[in-house]
Design a protein around this motif. Sequence first.
Motif, PDB file in Angstrom:
ATOM      1  N   UNK A  29       0.828  -1.205   0.000  1.00  0.00           N
ATOM      2  CA  UNK A  29       0.000   0.000   0.000  1.00  0.00           C
ATOM      3  C   UNK A  29       0.861   1.253   0.000  1.00  0.00           C
ATOM      4  N   UNK A  30       0.527   2.186  -0.898  1.00  0.00           N
ATOM      5  CA  UNK A  30       1.220   3.466  -0.981  1.00  0.00           C
ATOM      6  C   UNK A  30       0.225   4.568  -1.287  1.00  0.00           C
ATOM      7  N   UNK A  31       0.549   5.769  -0.841  1.00  0.00           N
ATOM      8  CA  UNK A  31      -0.236   6.948  -1.175  1.00  0.00           C
ATOM      9  C   UNK A  31       0.734   8.016  -1.682  1.00  0.00           C
ATOM     10  N   UNK A  32       0.334   8.693  -2.757  1.00  0.00           N
ATOM     11  CA  UNK A  32       1.115   9.785  -3.326  1.00  0.00           C
ATOM     12  C   UNK A  32       0.287  11.057  -3.227  1.00  0.00           C
ATOM     13  N   UNK A  33       0.893  12.119  -2.717  1.00  0.00           N
ATOM     14  CA  UNK A  33       0.205  13.401  -2.581  1.00  0.00           C
ATOM     15  C   UNK A  33       1.091  14.479  -3.196  1.00  0.00           C
ATOM     16  N   UNK A  34       0.517  15.250  -4.119  1.00  0.00           N
ATOM     17  CA  UNK A  34       1.273  16.368  -4.686  1.00  0.00           C
ATOM     18  C   UNK A  34       1.139  17.563  -3.754  1.00  0.00           C
ATOM     19  N   UNK A  35       2.224  18.293  -3.612  1.00  0.00           N
ATOM     20  CA  UNK A  35       2.257  19.462  -2.752  1.00  0.00           C
ATOM     21  C   UNK A  35       2.702  20.661  -3.580  1.00  0.00           C
ATOM     22  N   UNK A  36       2.246  21.831  -3.219  1.00  0.00           N
ATOM     23  CA  UNK A  36       2.651  23.033  -3.933  1.00  0.00           C
ATOM     24  C   UNK A  36       1.652  23.413  -5.005  1.00  0.00           C
ATOM     25  N   UNK A  37       2.103  24.201  -5.977  1.00  0.00           N
ATOM     26  CA  UNK A  37       1.217  24.768  -6.994  1.00  0.00           C
ATOM     27  C   UNK A  37       0.816  23.765  -8.079  1.00  0.00           C
ATOM     28  N   UNK A  38       1.672  22.823  -8.392  1.00  0.00           N
ATOM     29  CA  UNK A  38       1.401  21.863  -9.456  1.00  0.00           C
ATOM     30  C   UNK A  38       0.716  20.627  -8.855  1.00  0.00           C
ATOM     31  N   UNK A  39      -0.598  20.495  -9.077  1.00  0.00           N
ATOM     32  CA  UNK A  39      -1.353  19.386  -8.475  1.00  0.00           C
ATOM     33  C   UNK A  39      -1.519  18.192  -9.402  1.00  0.00           C
ATOM     34  N   UNK A  40      -1.261  18.344 -10.690  1.00  0.00           N
ATOM     35  CA  UNK A  40      -1.443  17.260 -11.658  1.00  0.00           C
ATOM     36  C   UNK A  40      -0.131  16.531 -11.903  1.00  0.00           C
ATOM     37  N   UNK A  41      -0.201  15.199 -11.962  1.00  0.00           N
ATOM     38  CA  UNK A  41       0.946  14.396 -12.362  1.00  0.00           C
ATOM     39  C   UNK A  41       0.449  13.134 -13.041  1.00  0.00           C
ATOM     40  N   UNK A  42       1.349  12.427 -13.695  1.00  0.00           N
ATOM     41  CA  UNK A  42       1.016  11.207 -14.426  1.00  0.00           C
ATOM     42  C   UNK A  42       1.828  10.063 -13.831  1.00  0.00           C
ATOM     43  N   UNK A  43       1.189   8.888 -13.715  1.00  0.00           N
ATOM     44  CA  UNK A  43       1.910   7.717 -13.213  1.00  0.00           C
ATOM     45  C   UNK A  43       1.793   6.557 -14.199  1.00  0.00           C
ATOM     46  N   UNK A  44       2.751   5.660 -14.108  1.00  0.00           N
ATOM     47  CA  UNK A  44       2.710   4.370 -14.813  1.00  0.00           C
ATOM     48  C   UNK A  44       3.135   3.321 -13.807  1.00  0.00           C
ATOM     49  N   UNK A  45       2.340   2.275 -13.682  1.00  0.00           N
ATOM     50  CA  UNK A  45       2.653   1.193 -12.755  1.00  0.00           C
ATOM     51  C   UNK A  45       3.166   0.001 -13.561  1.00  0.00           C
ATOM     52  N   UNK A  46       4.406  -0.391 -13.301  1.00  0.00           N
ATOM     53  CA  UNK A  46       5.063  -1.501 -14.004  1.00  0.00           C
ATOM     54  C   UNK A  46       5.009  -1.336 -15.516  1.00  0.00           C
ATOM     55  N   UNK A  47       5.221  -0.132 -16.010  1.00  0.00           N
ATOM     56  CA  UNK A  47       5.257   0.125 -17.448  1.00  0.00           C
ATOM     57  C   UNK A  47       3.905   0.061 -18.126  1.00  0.00           C
TER      58      UNK A  47
END
Length: 88
Positions: free
Chosen positions: A31-49
């Motif tokens: 289990x993991x949680x990712x939280x963006x901080x600061x002005x840039x709230x959007x990001x893209x992820x890829x899990x195992x390619x």
Amino acid sequence: MGGLEYVGEKYNEKKIVIPPGKFTVVEVNGKCVMVSEGMNSWFTIRINGGVRQRVFKIRLINTKGNLTIINESKTMSLSINIRCEASA
């Protein structure tokens, strides 16, 4: 933030800053949680390619393998706080 409690009481935490247009790969297990901080709230992820997934502010995952975090912005750095459950 309630999402940070997803990983339980024992966890490892890592803060990452990704420059504009760059990416980083993090090894995850469980289990993991990712939280963006600061002005840039959007990001893209890829899990195992796998398929790219756009994320706004927070994302909970439960997987094992490589997590790629991509900063699609051309002007702003991305600050991500990653909290994963500690392995026993």
